[in-house]
Design an enzyme around this catalytic site. Structure first.
Site, PDB file in Angstrom:
ATOM      1  N   LYS A 107       0.252 -13.205  -1.580  1.00  0.00           N
ATOM      2  CA  LYS A 107       0.192 -14.152  -2.920  1.00  0.00           C
ATOM      3  C   LYS A 107       1.471 -13.738  -3.726  1.00  0.00           C
ATOM      4  O   LYS A 107       2.319 -14.821  -3.974  1.00  0.00           O
ATOM      5  CB  LYS A 107      -0.992 -13.664  -3.683  1.00  0.00           C
ATOM      6  CG  LYS A 107      -2.190 -13.799  -3.307  1.00  0.00           C
ATOM      7  CD  LYS A 107      -3.448 -13.467  -4.074  1.00  0.00           C
ATOM      8  CE  LYS A 107      -3.555 -11.897  -4.598  1.00  0.00           C
ATOM      9  NZ  LYS A 107      -3.990 -11.002  -3.194  1.00  0.00           N
TER      10      LYS A 107
ATOM     11  N   ARG B 101      -9.595 -13.388 -11.856  1.00  0.00           N
ATOM     12  CA  ARG B 101     -10.212 -12.731 -10.622  1.00  0.00           C
ATOM     13  C   ARG B 101     -11.643 -12.552 -10.697  1.00  0.00           C
ATOM     14  O   ARG B 101     -12.455 -11.898  -9.940  1.00  0.00           O
ATOM     15  CB  ARG B 101      -9.752 -11.170 -10.202  1.00  0.00           C
ATOM     16  CG  ARG B 101      -8.233 -11.258  -9.891  1.00  0.00           C
ATOM     17  CD  ARG B 101      -7.907  -9.904  -9.236  1.00  0.00           C
ATOM     18  NE  ARG B 101      -6.552  -9.819  -9.207  1.00  0.00           N
ATOM     19  CZ  ARG B 101      -5.935  -9.459  -8.275  1.00  0.00           C
ATOM     20  NH1 ARG B 101      -6.513  -8.852  -7.403  1.00  0.00           N
ATOM     21  NH2 ARG B 101      -4.407  -8.963  -8.370  1.00  0.00           N
TER      22      ARG B 101
ATOM     23  N   ARG C 263       3.523  -2.078   3.475  1.00  0.00           N
ATOM     24  CA  ARG C 263       4.082  -2.502   2.661  1.00  0.00           C
ATOM     25  C   ARG C 263       5.062  -1.577   1.714  1.00  0.00           C
ATOM     26  O   ARG C 263       4.602  -0.411   1.646  1.00  0.00           O
ATOM     27  CB  ARG C 263       3.140  -3.163   1.579  1.00  0.00           C
ATOM     28  CG  ARG C 263       3.895  -3.667   0.087  1.00  0.00           C
ATOM     29  CD  ARG C 263       2.955  -4.750  -0.716  1.00  0.00           C
ATOM     30  NE  ARG C 263       1.537  -3.907  -0.903  1.00  0.00           N
ATOM     31  CZ  ARG C 263       0.727  -4.635  -1.402  1.00  0.00           C
ATOM     32  NH1 ARG C 263       0.919  -6.042  -1.844  1.00  0.00           N
ATOM     33  NH2 ARG C 263      -0.665  -4.298  -1.791  1.00  0.00           N
TER      34      ARG C 263
ATOM     35  N   ARG D  90       2.518   1.740  -2.489  1.00  0.00           N
ATOM     36  CA  ARG D  90       1.604   1.660  -3.601  1.00  0.00           C
ATOM     37  C   ARG D  90       0.423   2.558  -2.874  1.00  0.00           C
ATOM     38  O   ARG D  90       0.063   2.730  -1.990  1.00  0.00           O
ATOM     39  CB  ARG D  90       1.020   0.180  -3.680  1.00  0.00           C
ATOM     40  CG  ARG D  90       1.953  -0.472  -4.738  1.00  0.00           C
ATOM     41  CD  ARG D  90       1.573  -1.944  -4.674  1.00  0.00           C
ATOM     42  NE  ARG D  90       0.254  -2.215  -4.862  1.00  0.00           N
ATOM     43  CZ  ARG D  90      -0.415  -3.549  -4.957  1.00  0.00           C
ATOM     44  NH1 ARG D  90       0.503  -4.533  -5.026  1.00  0.00           N
ATOM     45  NH2 ARG D  90      -1.624  -3.689  -5.099  1.00  0.00           N
TER      46      ARG D  90
ATOM     47  N   ARG E 240     -11.018  -2.723  -2.569  1.00  0.00           N
ATOM     48  CA  ARG E 240     -10.417  -3.913  -2.914  1.00  0.00           C
ATOM     49  C   ARG E 240     -10.703  -5.095  -2.340  1.00  0.00           C
ATOM     50  O   ARG E 240     -11.177  -6.298  -2.882  1.00  0.00           O
ATOM     51  CB  ARG E 240      -8.742  -3.957  -2.968  1.00  0.00           C
ATOM     52  CG  ARG E 240      -8.315  -2.708  -3.932  1.00  0.00           C
ATOM     53  CD  ARG E 240      -6.803  -2.181  -3.405  1.00  0.00           C
ATOM     54  NE  ARG E 240      -5.701  -3.680  -3.466  1.00  0.00           N
ATOM     55  CZ  ARG E 240      -4.595  -3.335  -2.657  1.00  0.00           C
ATOM     56  NH1 ARG E 240      -4.306  -2.272  -1.777  1.00  0.00           N
ATOM     57  NH2 ARG E 240      -3.908  -4.445  -2.763  1.00  0.00           N
TER      58      ARG E 240
HETATM   59  P1  AP5 Z   1       1.814  -9.671  -0.710  1.00  0.00           P
HETATM   60  O1  AP5 Z   1       2.756 -10.667  -0.972  1.00  0.00           O
HETATM   61  O2  AP5 Z   1       2.357  -8.252  -1.666  1.00  0.00           O
HETATM   62  O3  AP5 Z   1       0.500  -9.658  -0.683  1.00  0.00           O
HETATM   63  P2  AP5 Z   1      -0.455  -9.947  -1.977  1.00  0.00           P
HETATM   64  O4  AP5 Z   1      -1.417 -11.016  -1.653  1.00  0.00           O
HETATM   65  O5  AP5 Z   1       0.305 -10.206  -3.264  1.00  0.00           O
HETATM   66  O6  AP5 Z   1      -1.271  -8.488  -1.816  1.00  0.00           O
HETATM   67  P3  AP5 Z   1      -1.670  -7.574  -3.122  1.00  0.00           P
HETATM   68  O7  AP5 Z   1      -2.095  -6.122  -2.322  1.00  0.00           O
HETATM   69  O8  AP5 Z   1      -0.553  -7.272  -4.098  1.00  0.00           O
HETATM   70  O9  AP5 Z   1      -2.906  -8.141  -4.011  1.00  0.00           O
HETATM   71  P4  AP5 Z   1      -3.790  -7.535  -4.691  1.00  0.00           P
HETATM   72  O10 AP5 Z   1      -4.583  -8.740  -5.333  1.00  0.00           O
HETATM   73  O11 AP5 Z   1      -4.677  -6.509  -4.128  1.00  0.00           O
HETATM   74  O12 AP5 Z   1      -2.980  -6.568  -5.909  1.00  0.00           O
HETATM   75  P5  AP5 Z   1      -2.392  -6.698  -7.162  1.00  0.00           P
HETATM   76  O13 AP5 Z   1      -1.019  -5.951  -7.343  1.00  0.00           O
HETATM   77  O14 AP5 Z   1      -2.568  -8.238  -7.570  1.00  0.00           O
HETATM   78  O15 AP5 Z   1       2.212  -8.998   0.835  1.00  0.00           O
HETATM   79  C1  AP5 Z   1       1.390  -7.723   1.356  1.00  0.00           C
HETATM   80  C2  AP5 Z   1       2.243  -7.186   2.610  1.00  0.00           C
HETATM   81  O16 AP5 Z   1       2.649  -8.069   3.378  1.00  0.00           O
HETATM   82  C3  AP5 Z   1       3.759  -6.977   2.103  1.00  0.00           C
HETATM   83  O17 AP5 Z   1       4.327  -5.869   2.626  1.00  0.00           O
HETATM   84  C4  AP5 Z   1       4.559  -8.143   2.631  1.00  0.00           C
HETATM   85  O18 AP5 Z   1       6.044  -8.179   2.767  1.00  0.00           O
HETATM   86  C5  AP5 Z   1       3.823  -8.528   3.944  1.00  0.00           C
HETATM   87  N1  AP5 Z   1       3.650 -10.026   3.788  1.00  0.00           N
HETATM   88  C6  AP5 Z   1       3.648 -11.027   3.140  1.00  0.00           C
HETATM   89  N2  AP5 Z   1       3.558 -12.312   3.819  1.00  0.00           N
HETATM   90  C7  AP5 Z   1       3.663 -11.890   5.120  1.00  0.00           C
HETATM   91  C8  AP5 Z   1       3.772 -12.823   6.131  1.00  0.00           C
HETATM   92  N3  AP5 Z   1       3.285 -14.233   6.217  1.00  0.00           N
HETATM   93  N4  AP5 Z   1       3.906 -12.203   7.609  1.00  0.00           N
HETATM   94  C9  AP5 Z   1       3.814 -10.869   7.465  1.00  0.00           C
HETATM   95  N5  AP5 Z   1       3.918  -9.916   6.424  1.00  0.00           N
HETATM   96  C10 AP5 Z   1       3.752 -10.557   5.223  1.00  0.00           C
HETATM   97  O19 AP5 Z   1      -3.468  -5.965  -8.090  1.00  0.00           O
HETATM   98  C11 AP5 Z   1      -3.546  -4.717  -8.217  1.00  0.00           C
HETATM   99  C12 AP5 Z   1      -4.689  -4.061  -8.825  1.00  0.00           C
HETATM  100  O20 AP5 Z   1      -4.320  -4.427 -10.133  1.00  0.00           O
HETATM  101  C13 AP5 Z   1      -6.105  -4.394  -8.661  1.00  0.00           C
HETATM  102  O21 AP5 Z   1      -6.979  -3.897  -7.558  1.00  0.00           O
HETATM  103  C14 AP5 Z   1      -6.564  -4.164  -9.931  1.00  0.00           C
HETATM  104  O22 AP5 Z   1      -6.929  -2.941 -10.073  1.00  0.00           O
HETATM  105  C15 AP5 Z   1      -5.680  -4.404 -10.988  1.00  0.00           C
HETATM  106  N6  AP5 Z   1      -5.599  -6.405 -11.223  1.00  0.00           N
HETATM  107  C16 AP5 Z   1      -4.769  -7.088 -10.832  1.00  0.00           C
HETATM  108  N7  AP5 Z   1      -5.234  -8.348 -11.531  1.00  0.00           N
HETATM  109  C17 AP5 Z   1      -6.276  -8.110 -12.098  1.00  0.00           C
HETATM  110  C18 AP5 Z   1      -7.125  -8.917 -12.719  1.00  0.00           C
HETATM  111  N8  AP5 Z   1      -7.054 -10.374 -12.931  1.00  0.00           N
HETATM  112  N9  AP5 Z   1      -8.250  -8.365 -13.778  1.00  0.00           N
HETATM  113  C19 AP5 Z   1      -8.241  -6.985 -13.178  1.00  0.00           C
HETATM  114  N10 AP5 Z   1      -7.576  -6.237 -12.621  1.00  0.00           N
HETATM  115  C20 AP5 Z   1      -6.555  -6.544 -11.954  1.00  0.00           C
END
Ligand code: AP5
Length: 221
Positions: free
Chosen positions: A8, A83, A122, A165, A176
């Site tokens: 994402k 979410r 990552r 992270r 997660r």
């Molecule tokens: P990446 O692009 O970072 O993936 P992502 O889908 O953004 O994954 P996240 O882990 O960031 O999502 P998440 O929803 O768990 O975390 P968030 O920060 O939003 O890609 C991942 C890896 O793969 C990278 O190394 C990248 O280089 C690689 N990659 C990407 N595409 C690739 C491809 N095609 N091929 C190979 N490699 C690839 O949230 C974190 C925390 O914040 C949550 O757990 C929660 O506690 C809090 N939070 C966030 N939003 C909310 C909300 N709305 N409500 C409540 N709490 C929230």
């Protein structure tokens, strides 16, 4: 939308640069609050470090205030919000208040084993939030490259230090995934019923998925 590691953040950042609109990633905003030691950050930290959702009382106001800023006038990409169903309901209210509409809800679908490999390697930039992968999308200056980088992984965009992270630890990744399955995945149906869902096959390389995303949205490269 999509499970942790579905790409994402990677795709949203590329698309925001292409469309010149802000990429608003709630996870990034919350990590900045934690790093800055703010009151919101202090409250959010315990939930984030356990891989759980931060309470809606904190997240909804953050999103409302962010979307009111002038840089959102020509559009924006929301990453990681909503979410759960309460966040989705509140987002509709915020959109009504601000008189904006939702064009698309993009869902990155991918088998879970693929995302585990992505998350374990990552690296994210402390300064600008750019995301790398040590194997699939390595920074040009990598610790793997030896002394040229001084033993550190360094961001290609801004030269900031890269870090792993805390919530990419295996046991927290499991939490997660289960939070995603219980609370976020059901929203896919909600957006499908509204006629705005766009499902993208998120298995494959970054550029391949980006091309799929652009062509599904009818946007040229
Ligand atoms: P990446 O692009 O970072 O993936 P992502 O889908 O953004 O994954 P996240 O882990 O960031 O999502 P998440 O929803 O768990 O975390 P968030 O920060 O939003 O890609 C991942 C890896 O793969 C990278 O190394 C990248 O280089 C690689 N990659 C990407 N595409 C690739 C491809 N095609 N091929 C190979 N490699 C690839 O949230 C974190 C925390 O914040 C949550 O757990 C929660 O506690 C809090 N939070 C966030 N939003 C909310 C909300 N709305 N409500 C409540 N709490 C929230």
């Amino acid at each position: 939308m999509g499970p942790p590691g579905s790409g994402k953040g990677t795709q949203a950042l590329k698309l925001s640069e292409r469309l010149v609109i802000p990429h608003i990633a709630l996870g990034d905003i919350l990590r900045e609050e934690v790093a800055g030691g703010t009151e919101i950050g202090k409250q959010a930290e315990k939930f984030m470090s356990a891989g759980k959702l931060v309470p809606d009382e904190l997240t909804i106001d953050i999103v409302r205030e962010r979307l009111k800023k002038s840089d959102c006038r020509d559009g924006f990409i929301l990453d990681g919000f909503p979410r759960n169903s309460n966040q989705a309901k509140n987002l509709e209210k915020i959109f009504l208040e601000l008189k904006v509409g939702l064009d698309r809800a993009v869902y990155f679908s991918i088998p879970l084993p693929d995302v585990v490999k992505r998350l374990s390697e990552r690296r994210s930039c402390k300064r600008c939030g750019a995301v790398y992968h040590l194997t699939f999308h390595p920074p040009k200056k990598s610790a793997k490259g030896g002394s040229a980088s001084g033993g550190k992984d360094v961001c290609d965009r801004c030269g900031g230090e890269l870090y792993q992270r805390h919530d990419d630890e295996e046991s927290i990744i499991k939490t997660r995934f289960s939070v995603y399955g219980d609370e976020t995945k059901p929203l896919i149906k909600h957006f499908e019923e509204k006629g705005v869902l766009l499902e993208i096959d998120a298995a494959g390389g970054v550029e391949e998925i980006y091309s799929r995303l652009l062509s599904s949205l009818g946007i040229s490269k």
